[in-house]
Design an enzyme around this catalytic site. Structure first.
Site, mmCIF file in Angstrom:
data_model
loop_
_atom_site.group_PDB
_atom_site.id
_atom_site.type_symbol
_atom_site.label_atom_id
_atom_site.label_comp_id
_atom_site.label_asym_id
_atom_site.label_seq_id
_atom_site.Cartn_x
_atom_site.Cartn_y
_atom_site.Cartn_z
ATOM 1 N N ASP A 48 0.900 -1.589 -0.404
ATOM 2 C CA ASP A 48 0.171 0.093 0.158
ATOM 3 C C ASP A 48 0.773 1.259 0.401
ATOM 4 O OD1 ASP A 48 -2.946 0.204 0.931
ATOM 5 O OD2 ASP A 48 -1.655 1.744 0.719
ATOM 6 N N PHE B 253 -6.944 -4.443 -4.626
ATOM 7 C CA PHE B 253 -7.672 -3.690 -4.392
ATOM 8 C C PHE B 253 -7.262 -1.957 -4.078
ATOM 9 C CE2 PHE B 253 -8.367 -7.393 -1.740
ATOM 10 C CZ PHE B 253 -10.002 -6.807 -1.429
ATOM 11 N N ALA C 60 -6.402 1.408 -5.570
ATOM 12 C CA ALA C 60 -6.917 2.330 -6.280
ATOM 13 C C ALA C 60 -7.118 3.791 -5.936
ATOM 14 C CB ALA C 60 -8.126 1.906 -6.802
ATOM 15 N N THR D 211 -2.713 5.044 -11.225
ATOM 16 C CA THR D 211 -2.764 3.859 -10.474
ATOM 17 C C THR D 211 -3.592 3.176 -10.696
ATOM 18 O OG1 THR D 211 -2.469 5.580 -8.695
ATOM 19 C CG2 THR D 211 -3.964 3.598 -7.713
ATOM 20 N N ASP E 69 -19.240 -1.273 -9.727
ATOM 21 C CA ASP E 69 -20.572 -2.112 -10.733
ATOM 22 C C ASP E 69 -20.741 -0.310 -11.565
ATOM 23 O OD1 ASP E 69 -21.108 -0.226 -8.359
ATOM 24 O OD2 ASP E 69 -23.743 -0.443 -8.466
ATOM 25 N N LYS F 116 -11.626 2.310 -14.069
ATOM 26 C CA LYS F 116 -11.420 1.036 -13.579
ATOM 27 C C LYS F 116 -12.323 -0.365 -14.966
ATOM 28 C CE LYS F 116 -11.834 -0.629 -9.704
ATOM 29 N NZ LYS F 116 -10.533 -0.736 -8.680
ATOM 30 N N ASN G 52 -20.059 -0.150 -1.081
ATOM 31 C CA ASN G 52 -19.516 -0.592 -0.005
ATOM 32 C C ASN G 52 -20.014 0.601 1.068
ATOM 33 O OD1 ASN G 52 -17.097 -3.266 0.287
ATOM 34 N ND2 ASN G 52 -18.509 -2.115 -1.544
ATOM 35 N N LYS H 36 -17.225 9.463 1.350
ATOM 36 C CA LYS H 36 -18.292 9.000 1.111
ATOM 37 C C LYS H 36 -19.586 9.325 1.660
ATOM 38 C CE LYS H 36 -15.135 7.184 -2.098
ATOM 39 N NZ LYS H 36 -14.207 5.876 -1.710
ATOM 40 N N LEU H 37 -20.319 9.158 0.906
ATOM 41 C CA LEU H 37 -21.612 9.205 1.375
ATOM 42 C C LEU H 37 -22.207 8.860 2.879
ATOM 43 C CD1 LEU H 37 -24.709 10.891 0.675
ATOM 44 C CD2 LEU H 37 -25.298 8.796 0.702
HETATM 45 P P1 NAD Z 1 -10.354 3.372 -0.647
HETATM 46 O O1 NAD Z 1 -9.510 4.440 -1.764
HETATM 47 O O2 NAD Z 1 -10.463 2.949 1.226
HETATM 48 O O3 NAD Z 1 -7.900 2.484 -0.312
HETATM 49 C C1 NAD Z 1 -7.480 2.297 -1.583
HETATM 50 C C2 NAD Z 1 -6.805 2.059 -1.121
HETATM 51 O O4 NAD Z 1 -5.222 1.822 -1.948
HETATM 52 C C3 NAD Z 1 -5.624 3.120 0.073
HETATM 53 O O5 NAD Z 1 -5.114 1.970 1.384
HETATM 54 C C4 NAD Z 1 -3.994 4.051 -1.007
HETATM 55 O O6 NAD Z 1 -3.558 4.091 0.300
HETATM 56 C C5 NAD Z 1 -3.912 2.540 -1.899
HETATM 57 N N1 NAD Z 1 -3.189 2.832 -3.035
HETATM 58 C C6 NAD Z 1 -3.802 4.115 -3.316
HETATM 59 N N2 NAD Z 1 -2.994 3.937 -4.777
HETATM 60 C C7 NAD Z 1 -1.893 3.494 -4.758
HETATM 61 C C8 NAD Z 1 -0.523 3.366 -5.120
HETATM 62 N N3 NAD Z 1 -0.397 3.464 -7.212
HETATM 63 N N4 NAD Z 1 -0.109 1.882 -5.111
HETATM 64 C C9 NAD Z 1 -0.438 1.073 -3.758
HETATM 65 N N5 NAD Z 1 -1.600 1.456 -2.717
HETATM 66 C C10 NAD Z 1 -3.094 2.525 -3.184
HETATM 67 O O7 NAD Z 1 -10.285 1.960 -1.340
HETATM 68 P P2 NAD Z 1 -11.360 1.454 -0.994
HETATM 69 O O8 NAD Z 1 -13.184 2.042 -0.904
HETATM 70 O O9 NAD Z 1 -11.564 0.250 -0.010
HETATM 71 O O10 NAD Z 1 -11.712 0.871 -1.998
HETATM 72 C C11 NAD Z 1 -10.720 -0.652 -2.772
HETATM 73 C C12 NAD Z 1 -11.144 -1.555 -3.795
HETATM 74 O O11 NAD Z 1 -12.488 -1.143 -4.563
HETATM 75 C C13 NAD Z 1 -11.136 -0.078 -5.480
HETATM 76 O O12 NAD Z 1 -10.483 -0.750 -6.309
HETATM 77 C C14 NAD Z 1 -12.641 0.342 -5.360
HETATM 78 O O13 NAD Z 1 -12.671 0.934 -6.918
HETATM 79 C C15 NAD Z 1 -13.905 -0.642 -5.129
HETATM 80 N N6 NAD Z 1 -14.336 -0.341 -5.197
HETATM 81 C C16 NAD Z 1 -14.865 0.253 -4.461
HETATM 82 C C17 NAD Z 1 -16.353 0.603 -3.695
HETATM 83 C C18 NAD Z 1 -16.516 1.187 -1.997
HETATM 84 O O14 NAD Z 1 -18.341 1.470 -2.079
HETATM 85 N N7 NAD Z 1 -15.913 2.422 -1.985
HETATM 86 C C19 NAD Z 1 -17.409 -0.368 -4.127
HETATM 87 C C20 NAD Z 1 -17.233 -0.808 -5.660
HETATM 88 C C21 NAD Z 1 -15.689 -0.933 -5.929
HETATM 89 P P1 TYD Z 2 -20.035 8.150 -3.161
HETATM 90 O O1 TYD Z 2 -20.426 8.012 -1.936
HETATM 91 O O2 TYD Z 2 -19.097 9.198 -3.098
HETATM 92 O O3 TYD Z 2 -20.227 6.968 -4.178
HETATM 93 P P2 TYD Z 2 -20.580 6.798 -5.678
HETATM 94 O O4 TYD Z 2 -20.098 8.112 -6.422
HETATM 95 O O5 TYD Z 2 -19.361 5.807 -5.834
HETATM 96 O O6 TYD Z 2 -21.316 6.690 -6.279
HETATM 97 O O7 TYD Z 2 -21.671 8.690 -3.349
HETATM 98 C C1 TYD Z 2 -22.467 8.485 -2.794
HETATM 99 C C2 TYD Z 2 -23.497 8.984 -3.932
HETATM 100 O O8 TYD Z 2 -23.902 9.508 -2.408
HETATM 101 C C3 TYD Z 2 -24.064 9.426 -4.923
HETATM 102 O O9 TYD Z 2 -24.942 9.469 -6.109
HETATM 103 C C4 TYD Z 2 -23.309 11.314 -5.082
HETATM 104 C C5 TYD Z 2 -23.883 11.177 -3.680
HETATM 105 N N1 TYD Z 2 -23.467 12.310 -2.599
HETATM 106 C C6 TYD Z 2 -24.215 13.111 -1.853
HETATM 107 O O10 TYD Z 2 -24.889 13.657 -2.165
HETATM 108 N N2 TYD Z 2 -23.283 14.242 -1.025
HETATM 109 C C7 TYD Z 2 -22.349 13.589 -1.075
HETATM 110 O O11 TYD Z 2 -21.733 14.876 0.121
HETATM 111 C C8 TYD Z 2 -21.582 12.997 -1.351
HETATM 112 C C9 TYD Z 2 -19.837 12.547 -1.012
HETATM 113 C C10 TYD Z 2 -21.961 12.264 -1.739
#
Ligand code: NAD
Ligand code: TYD
Length: 351
Positions: free
Chosen positions: A34, A82, A84, A101, A141, A169, A195, A204-205
């Protein structure tokens, strides 16, 4: 025994995954590569940092030399990617780092796996896959684009990404597919919905709204708030990836969803209600550019082929998540003040 390279394991989903897998599979070794960007936080891994089958490596997945040396030194048999840049709003402001990345970094990992595993015949390929030699790409998705008021994404839905994040992605997914088609690299791609759960960065939201509500700030809802997302508890996501790791069929894509479609505004209202706060804190703000209207996942492939199902009921999962943020206000405070970066220095600088 497998030597599993987990990238991005200090982030939200990767850390939940490692906390689950390191204890569940003591016979396997887990290597967490990481870069510790703003989203990576080693505090997320305090429960496993001293386990003998867990090793942290600070570095960038784009660093060819480092990645190759990790494959050689630890005899890596499996990659679960993971790592990203993961936030859509940031990708709209600055697409550049997303392409680097998410696309180029994935290609570096694929190339290292291809060179290490040398699976250039179909015999080797089949045996390797059975022994869990495989590359799992954790995707989203969002690569499918946006839906109208009905229909769901299946694995056959054409890729039609709309934001710089989802384009990066989708591009990575296509590269992973190409390494499977061209070089017979054993792969799976998982595409999950939004998630939620512990350790999610408060941009995130759900965590953003929880924190703003607690601090008495406005809760910024984009546009009309009627955008729909499917919400998957991070722990359900982890069990699904475990299933794909152990039982997934080589070359297959698996959608992973929570059967939980909700409009953003309803989530925001629910959070306020659970915290006993007034909906006067809601503020409708300018919409996100190119905002996808609706995501919905058809889970039937993973449910029927791998016998996986989400276990969380959303209301319970949300209550637990709110409770986690209430119990761990220091975690958020460290992020806001930047102190969480000092944890790395304290833990690793003098080792
Ligand atoms: P996050 O942003 O919380 O964590 C990303 C991690 O990757 C961090 O620890 C960061 O330090 C590391 N990272 C970033 N750039 C890097 C690099 N160049 N080299 C090494 N490490 C690096 O993301 P997350 O929410 O845990 O998401 C994980 C994966 O799941 C991602 O690939 C994301 O696209 C995918 N995903 C997330 C969600 C979601 O709702 N969070 C939904 C669908 C898919
Ligand atoms: P987010 O958590 O950024 O995830 P994604 O864009 O990957 O779906 O946002 C979830 C939803 O919430 C998206 O429709 C955007 C909305 N949103 C707000 O309305 N206000 C906010 O401050 C944020 C961060 C997101």
């Amino acid at each position: 025994m497998s030597n599993i390279l987990v990238t991005g394991g200090a982030g939200f989903i990767g850390s939940n995954f490692l906390n689950y897998m390191v204890k569940k599979y003591p016979e396997n070794n887990f290597y967490n590569l990481d870069k510790l960007t703003y989203a990576g936080n080693l505090e997320n891994l305090s429960l496993i940092e001293n386990e003998t089958n867990y090793t942290f490596i600070k570095g960038d997945i784009q660093d060819n030399k480092l990645v190759k040396s990790i494959f050689d030194k630890y005899d890596i048999t499996t990659v679960i990617n993971f790592a990203a840049e993961s936030h859509v709003d940031r990708s709209i402001e600055n697409p550049d780092i997303f392409l680097k990345t998410n696309i180029l970094g994935t290609q570096v990992l694929l190339e290292a796996a291809k060179n290490k595993w040398e699976l250039n015949s179909s015999d080797k390929y089949d045996t390797a896959y059975k022994n869990n030699v495989k590359f799992i790409q954790v995707s989203t998705d969002e690569v499918y684009g946006t839906l109208g008021s009905d229909g769901m994404f299946t694995e056959a839905t054409p890729l039609n990404p709309n934001s710089p994040y989802s384009v990066s992605k989708a591009s990575a997914d296509l590269l992973v597919r190409a390494y499977n088609e061209t070089y017979k690299l054993p792969i799976n791609i998982t595409r999950c919905s939004n998630n939620y759960g512990p350790h999610q960065f408060p941009e995130k939201l759900i965590p953003l709204m929880i924190n703003n509500a607690l601090e008495g700030k406005k809760l910024p809802v984009y546009g009309d708030g009627q955008q729909i997302r499917d919400w998957l508890h991070v722990k359900d996501h982890c069990t699904a990836i475990d299933k794909v790791y152990n039982e997934g069929i080589s070359g297959e894509v698996y959608n992973i969803g929570g059967n939980n479609e909700k409009a953003n505004i309803d989530i925001v209202k629910l959070i306020l209600k659970k915290l006993g706060k007034s909906s006067d804190q809601i503020e409708f703000v300018t919409d996100r550019l190119g905002h996808d209207r609706r995501y919905a996942i058809d889970n039937s492939k993973i449910t029927s082929d791998l016998k996986w199902e989400p276990s969380y009921v959303f209301e319970t999962g949300l209550e637990e998540t709110i409770q986690w943020y209430l119990n761990n206000q220091n975690w958020t405070k460290h992020i806001v003040t930047g102190d969480y970066m000092n944890y790395y220095k304290a833990m690793y600088n003098n080792r």
